[in-house]
Design a protein around this motif. Structure first.
Motif, mmCIF file in Angstrom:
data_model
loop_
_atom_site.group_PDB
_atom_site.id
_atom_site.type_symbol
_atom_site.label_atom_id
_atom_site.label_comp_id
_atom_site.label_asym_id
_atom_site.label_seq_id
_atom_site.Cartn_x
_atom_site.Cartn_y
_atom_site.Cartn_z
ATOM 1 N N ALA A 98 0.358 -24.215 -35.289
ATOM 2 C CA ALA A 98 0.780 -24.922 -36.643
ATOM 3 C C ALA A 98 2.796 -24.882 -36.897
ATOM 4 C CB ALA A 98 1.361 -23.227 -37.407
ATOM 5 N N THR A 99 3.644 -25.918 -36.954
ATOM 6 C CA THR A 99 4.322 -26.351 -36.773
ATOM 7 C C THR A 99 5.245 -25.848 -36.957
ATOM 8 O OG1 THR A 99 4.082 -28.321 -37.641
ATOM 9 C CG2 THR A 99 5.970 -28.413 -37.039
ATOM 10 N N GLY A 100 6.441 -25.483 -35.489
ATOM 11 C CA GLY A 100 7.823 -24.182 -36.101
ATOM 12 C C GLY A 100 6.607 -23.082 -35.481
ATOM 13 N N SER A 101 5.762 -22.607 -35.441
ATOM 14 C CA SER A 101 5.135 -21.648 -34.716
ATOM 15 C C SER A 101 5.325 -21.096 -33.042
ATOM 16 C CB SER A 101 3.542 -20.634 -35.657
ATOM 17 O OG SER A 101 2.952 -21.958 -35.303
ATOM 18 N N VAL A 102 4.806 -19.926 -32.901
ATOM 19 C CA VAL A 102 4.708 -19.575 -31.706
ATOM 20 C C VAL A 102 3.425 -18.836 -31.358
ATOM 21 C CG1 VAL A 102 5.880 -18.564 -29.868
ATOM 22 C CG2 VAL A 102 7.175 -19.963 -30.903
ATOM 23 N N PHE A 103 2.417 -19.079 -30.744
ATOM 24 C CA PHE A 103 2.049 -17.750 -30.259
ATOM 25 C C PHE A 103 1.899 -17.700 -28.179
ATOM 26 C CE2 PHE A 103 -1.339 -20.462 -27.811
ATOM 27 C CZ PHE A 103 -0.352 -22.080 -28.380
ATOM 28 N N VAL A 104 1.181 -16.111 -27.776
ATOM 29 C CA VAL A 104 1.478 -15.763 -26.699
ATOM 30 C C VAL A 104 0.040 -16.173 -25.888
ATOM 31 C CG1 VAL A 104 1.332 -13.702 -24.953
ATOM 32 C CG2 VAL A 104 2.831 -14.182 -27.361
#
Ligand SMILES: [Fe+2]
Length: 301
Positions: A255-261
């Motif tokens: 999702a634009t501008g989001s982060v996941f690990v």
């Protein structure tokens, strides 16, 4: 007078085969949505997994802490951290950052790095947000502070990153390469080919309709989806089957501008089922792993 008995009280030991793989908590697959920085006052929002990792200090992974920095229009914020390396990516807005090494201006899509920061101030012209990662947890674990900068700060403009990736697009698609991306470097880190001596980043294009097959590495990835349309995601799992498909994967949506690990050692593949190109900016502790010869990157061909 001698302290042998006192020092001996510290001693503990374990039977080898039952203790060779201690039961540390795993790094979780964790999304951090853009809504965390879309409203409210100017502040730093730590992407904190210290409870999951059982560290007494903020951490997103054992060696790294990622944060969002929200800066309201016309406001400023000073960030200071005991770290050897910081990586910033401008999520939105425009402004400038004043450092001991000079002032830079930035806008959405730019990235920059800082060594050994003793305090910098970010000023926002428009409502702005930065993605800010650094290696403070590694230093906290070791109980140390840096004594000198190990590289000079660097500025990577959006125009530079996009034009370098565009040069690769055609040949990478034609040769069905696993990545259409550039590894970002610094003149001080040409041996490890990394952004700083501990940290690494890639500016990677996932073209509309493309699949980038599974790979794995021992570094953790704190993946920023720079831009994404719908139905674009990463599959993450511990094992692959004989055909090279990830077994029982977890799906992390871009999702634009989001982060996941993406946890260390897990296989992951990128999928774009939309009609829009997508870009990802993973930040990893791969400078450290490359130096230690422990990165162990493997690809499914
Ligand atoms: Fe990766």
């Amino acid at each position: 007078m001698y302290h042998n008995d006192q020092w001996a009280q510290q001693v503990v030991s374990w039977e080898y085969s039952s203790a060779a793989t201690p039961d540390l908590h795993e790094v979780p697959i964790q999304p951090f949505p853009a809504s965390l920085y879309e409203q409210g006052e100017t502040r730093v929002i730590a992407l904190d997994l210290s409870a999951e990792l059982e560290t007494p200090y903020l951490a997103t992974a054992p060696n790294l802490l990622a944060n969002y920095i929200r800066i309201c229009a016309g406001e400023q914020i000073t960030t200071s951290v005991t770290a050897t390396s910081e990586v910033y990516f401008v999520l939105r807005g425009s402004g400038r950052t004043e450092t001991a090494d000079g002032v830079i201006t930035w806008q959405q899509g730019d990235a920059f790095t800082l060594p050994c920061n003793s305090g910098v101030t970010h000023y926002a012209d428009d409502e702005s947000a930065l993605y800010w990662s650094h290696d403070a947890p590694l230093l906290q674990y070791m109980g140390v502070a840096p004594v000198r900068p190990m590289f000079s700060p660097a500025f990577y403009s959006k125009a530079y990153m996009c034009s370098e990736v565009e040069k690769l697009r055609e040949i990478a698609i034609r040769e069905n390469r696993n990545r259409v991306g550039i590894i970002l470097g610094n003149n001080a880190c040409t041996k490890t080919k990394t952004m700083t001596h501990t940290m690494w980043s890639l500016f990677n294009l996932l073209p509309a309709g493309a699949v980038q097959k599974p790979h794995r590495h021992q570094s953790v990835a704190l993946d920023l989806a720079v831009f994404s349309g719908p139905d674009t995601y990463t599959l993450i799992g511990k094992k692959v089957d004989p055909e090279g498909n990830i077994i029982h994967p977890v799906k992390a949506m871009w999702a634009t501008g989001s982060v996941f690990v993406t946890p260390p050692g897990w296989w992951h593949s990128h999928h774009n089922e939309s009609d829009q190109d997508a870009y990802v900016f993973p930040v990893q502790d791969a400078g450290l792993h490359t130096y230690m010869r422990t990165l162990d990157i493997q690809f499914i061909r």
